[in-house]
Write a protein that holds these residues in place. Structure first.
Motif, PDB file in Angstrom:
ATOM      1  N   TYR A  91      45.020   1.514  62.340  1.00  0.00           N
ATOM      2  CA  TYR A  91      45.649   1.105  61.073  1.00  0.00           C
ATOM      3  C   TYR A  91      45.121  -0.263  60.671  1.00  0.00           C
ATOM      4  N   VAL A  92      44.624  -0.349  59.438  1.00  0.00           N
ATOM      5  CA  VAL A  92      44.221  -1.630  58.866  1.00  0.00           C
ATOM      6  C   VAL A  92      45.119  -1.909  57.672  1.00  0.00           C
ATOM      7  N   PRO A  93      46.048  -2.866  57.793  1.00  0.00           N
ATOM      8  CA  PRO A  93      46.925  -3.184  56.660  1.00  0.00           C
ATOM      9  C   PRO A  93      46.186  -4.006  55.613  1.00  0.00           C
ATOM     10  N   GLN A  94      46.860  -4.230  54.508  1.00  0.00           N
ATOM     11  CA  GLN A  94      46.284  -5.119  53.508  1.00  0.00           C
ATOM     12  C   GLN A  94      46.066  -6.501  54.105  1.00  0.00           C
ATOM     13  N   LYS A  95      45.017  -7.149  53.645  1.00  0.00           N
ATOM     14  CA  LYS A  95      44.627  -8.435  54.213  1.00  0.00           C
ATOM     15  C   LYS A  95      45.740  -9.476  54.105  1.00  0.00           C
ATOM     16  N   ASN A  96      46.539  -9.417  53.033  1.00  0.00           N
ATOM     17  CA  ASN A  96      47.568 -10.439  52.852  1.00  0.00           C
ATOM     18  C   ASN A  96      48.728 -10.298  53.827  1.00  0.00           C
ATOM     19  N   ALA A  97      48.682  -9.254  54.713  1.00  0.00           N
ATOM     20  CA  ALA A  97      49.716  -9.113  55.737  1.00  0.00           C
ATOM     21  C   ALA A  97      49.437  -9.988  56.956  1.00  0.00           C
ATOM     22  N   PHE A  98      48.286 -10.658  56.982  1.00  0.00           N
ATOM     23  CA  PHE A  98      47.870 -11.423  58.165  1.00  0.00           C
ATOM     24  C   PHE A  98      48.313 -12.878  58.072  1.00  0.00           C
ATOM     25  N   ASN A  99      48.806 -13.396  59.196  1.00  0.00           N
ATOM     26  CA  ASN A  99      49.171 -14.812  59.296  1.00  0.00           C
ATOM     27  C   ASN A  99      47.938 -15.591  59.753  1.00  0.00           C
ATOM     28  N   PRO A 100      47.344 -16.443  58.886  1.00  0.00           N
ATOM     29  CA  PRO A 100      46.108 -17.136  59.248  1.00  0.00           C
ATOM     30  C   PRO A 100      46.278 -18.144  60.380  1.00  0.00           C
ATOM     31  N   LEU A 101      47.508 -18.481  60.749  1.00  0.00           N
ATOM     32  CA  LEU A 101      47.750 -19.438  61.829  1.00  0.00           C
ATOM     33  C   LEU A 101      47.906 -18.742  63.184  1.00  0.00           C
ATOM     34  N   PHE A 102      47.761 -17.436  63.213  1.00  0.00           N
ATOM     35  CA  PHE A 102      47.912 -16.697  64.468  1.00  0.00           C
ATOM     36  C   PHE A 102      46.878 -17.197  65.481  1.00  0.00           C
ATOM     37  N   PRO A 103      47.314 -17.687  66.656  1.00  0.00           N
ATOM     38  CA  PRO A 103      46.395 -18.351  67.598  1.00  0.00           C
ATOM     39  C   PRO A 103      45.689 -17.371  68.526  1.00  0.00           C
ATOM     40  N   ALA A 104      44.703 -16.650  68.016  1.00  0.00           N
ATOM     41  CA  ALA A 104      43.979 -15.689  68.838  1.00  0.00           C
ATOM     42  C   ALA A 104      42.511 -15.704  68.462  1.00  0.00           C
ATOM     43  N   THR A 105      41.663 -15.382  69.425  1.00  0.00           N
ATOM     44  CA  THR A 105      40.232 -15.283  69.154  1.00  0.00           C
ATOM     45  C   THR A 105      39.916 -13.897  68.599  1.00  0.00           C
ATOM     46  N   VAL A 106      38.706 -13.770  68.060  1.00  0.00           N
ATOM     47  CA  VAL A 106      38.253 -12.479  67.558  1.00  0.00           C
ATOM     48  C   VAL A 106      38.305 -11.423  68.660  1.00  0.00           C
ATOM     49  N   ARG A 107      37.803 -11.756  69.838  1.00  0.00           N
ATOM     50  CA  ARG A 107      37.815 -10.792  70.944  1.00  0.00           C
ATOM     51  C   ARG A 107      39.241 -10.361  71.271  1.00  0.00           C
ATOM     52  N   GLU A 108      40.181 -11.284  71.308  1.00  0.00           N
ATOM     53  CA  GLU A 108      41.565 -10.946  71.628  1.00  0.00           C
ATOM     54  C   GLU A 108      42.176 -10.032  70.565  1.00  0.00           C
ATOM     55  N   VAL A 109      41.868 -10.286  69.306  1.00  0.00           N
ATOM     56  CA  VAL A 109      42.398  -9.436  68.238  1.00  0.00           C
ATOM     57  C   VAL A 109      41.835  -8.021  68.360  1.00  0.00           C
ATOM     58  N   VAL A 110      40.523  -7.890  68.590  1.00  0.00           N
ATOM     59  CA  VAL A 110      39.921  -6.565  68.719  1.00  0.00           C
ATOM     60  C   VAL A 110      40.483  -5.844  69.942  1.00  0.00           C
ATOM     61  N   LEU A 111      40.598  -6.538  71.071  1.00  0.00           N
ATOM     62  CA  LEU A 111      41.157  -5.925  72.284  1.00  0.00           C
ATOM     63  C   LEU A 111      42.597  -5.460  72.069  1.00  0.00           C
ATOM     64  N   SER A 112      43.342  -6.136  71.219  1.00  0.00           N
ATOM     65  CA  SER A 112      44.739  -5.753  71.000  1.00  0.00           C
ATOM     66  C   SER A 112      44.851  -4.347  70.422  1.00  0.00           C
ATOM     67  N   GLY A 113      43.774  -3.844  69.818  1.00  0.00           N
ATOM     68  CA  GLY A 113      43.788  -2.478  69.335  1.00  0.00           C
ATOM     69  C   GLY A 113      43.805  -1.449  70.448  1.00  0.00           C
ATOM     70  N   LEU A 114      43.528  -1.863  71.670  1.00  0.00           N
ATOM     71  CA  LEU A 114      43.550  -0.954  72.821  1.00  0.00           C
ATOM     72  C   LEU A 114      44.892  -0.951  73.541  1.00  0.00           C
ATOM     73  N   TYR A 115      45.749  -1.911  73.225  1.00  0.00           N
ATOM     74  CA  TYR A 115      46.975  -2.039  74.006  1.00  0.00           C
ATOM     75  C   TYR A 115      47.889  -0.835  73.802  1.00  0.00           C
ATOM     76  N   GLY A 116      48.112  -0.449  72.538  1.00  0.00           N
ATOM     77  CA  GLY A 116      49.098   0.581  72.261  1.00  0.00           C
ATOM     78  C   GLY A 116      50.489   0.019  72.470  1.00  0.00           C
ATOM     79  N   ARG A 117      51.458   0.645  71.835  1.00  0.00           N
ATOM     80  CA  ARG A 117      52.825   0.139  71.913  1.00  0.00           C
ATOM     81  C   ARG A 117      53.425   0.342  73.294  1.00  0.00           C
ATOM     82  N   LYS A 118      52.876   1.293  74.069  1.00  0.00           N
ATOM     83  CA  LYS A 118      53.430   1.517  75.406  1.00  0.00           C
ATOM     84  C   LYS A 118      52.590   0.859  76.490  1.00  0.00           C
ATOM     85  N   LYS A 119      51.534   0.143  76.119  1.00  0.00           N
ATOM     86  CA  LYS A 119      50.658  -0.487  77.107  1.00  0.00           C
ATOM     87  C   LYS A 119      50.420  -1.954  76.768  1.00  0.00           C
ATOM     88  N   LEU A 120      51.433  -2.573  76.211  1.00  0.00           N
ATOM     89  CA  LEU A 120      51.255  -3.898  75.649  1.00  0.00           C
ATOM     90  C   LEU A 120      50.776  -4.915  76.671  1.00  0.00           C
TER      91      LEU A 120
END
Length: 267
Positions: A91-120
């Motif tokens: 799922y890719v939401p609209q860009k304006n749903a993103f908080n620009p102050l979120f403290p994460a790297t690009v790699r961490e954001v991409v990896l978060s797509g693998l977590y799943g809600r049951k594998k956080l």
């Protein structure tokens, strides 16, 4: 059995998304009213409608972020309230749903797509890291891997969110205005990639896009289904010669071999 918005000959495929008599009210205003449709395996559904027609509301309901006022939504045949296999959905939401102050790297954001809600909180393994590298390479953001997401340009951020949605090779990919803030060359590259993935991979697409010309070029000019101000354009594929490979880097390699050149620089 409710109406499918896929073609008449595609009834052999199971519904991926079923929306059954769904309504949604906001501040006593009907945003969606008794909407019903099925999206079948390997449909590509383009959703077009005016501002306020309920496009984003519908996508947010399908991914479980908000609840319908009435009616039922099912994913892969399972009622939404019981559905747990969220790794099957990107799922890719609209860009304006993103908080620009979120403290994460690009790699961490991409990896978060693998977590799943049951594998956080599960530990990432070598295969996860390879998938992450493939996704970053496919969207040409590997050089940004250690950069903070909030310090990127709008176009770079949107590439990161696309990589996050695609990293798990989802069966259903839901995109809400995915190319907003991306330069025109990169938009064309993105549309080429998802058309290839639709035609050769077992992925179902539901996309809202402001680029009506691009949508019509692939999905045609006649909507398969209309409900209120919403128009659903559908293309179905059931190619027998599916790609042996399924990773994202392969999808872009295939485009380059076909003579399509990627834009030279990340914007």
């Amino acid at each position: 059995m409710q109406q499918s918005i896929g073609p008449a000959g595609a009834h052999c495929h199971l519904p991926v998304v079923s929306v059954d008599n769904v309504s949604f009210q906001y501040e006593q205003r009907n945003v969606l009213d008794r909407l019903s449709f099925d999206i079948l395996q390997r449909d590509f559904v383009g959703l077009i409608g005016s501002n306020g027609a309920g496009k984003t509301t519908l996508l947010r309901m399908i991914v479980g972020l908000i609840k319908p006022t009435s009616g039922e939504i099912r994913l892969f045949g399972t009622p939404l309230g019981q559905f747990r296999d969220w790794e099957r959905i990107g799922y890719v939401p609209q860009k304006n749903a993103f908080n620009p102050l979120f403290p994460a790297t690009v790699r961490e954001v991409v990896l978060s797509g693998l977590y799943g809600r049951k594998k956080l909180f599960r530990r990432m393994n070598k295969d996860d890291l390879r998938k992450c590298d493939d996704a970053m390479h496919a969207l040409r953001i590997e050089e940004l891997a250690d950069r903070r997401i909030g310090r990127l340009s709008g176009g770079q951020q949107q590439r990161v969110f696309l990589a996050r949605a695609l990293v798990n090779n989802p069966e259903l990919l839901i995109l809400d205005e995915p190319t907003v803030g991306i330069d025109s060359e990169t938009q064309e590259s993105f549309f080429h990639m998802i058309r290839h993935m639709h035609q050769r991979h077992n992925i179902t697409f539901l996309m809202v896009s402001h680029d009506i010309d691009m949508m019509h070029a692939y999905l045609g000019y006649e909507p398969a289904h209309t409900s209120g101000k919403l128009k659903f354009y559908v293309k179905h594929t059931h190619e027998l010669d599916n790609c042996a490979e399924t990773n994202l880097a392969h999808s872009l390699r295939d485009l380059r071999l076909a003579g399509f050149e990627e834009p030279a620089a990340v914007r």
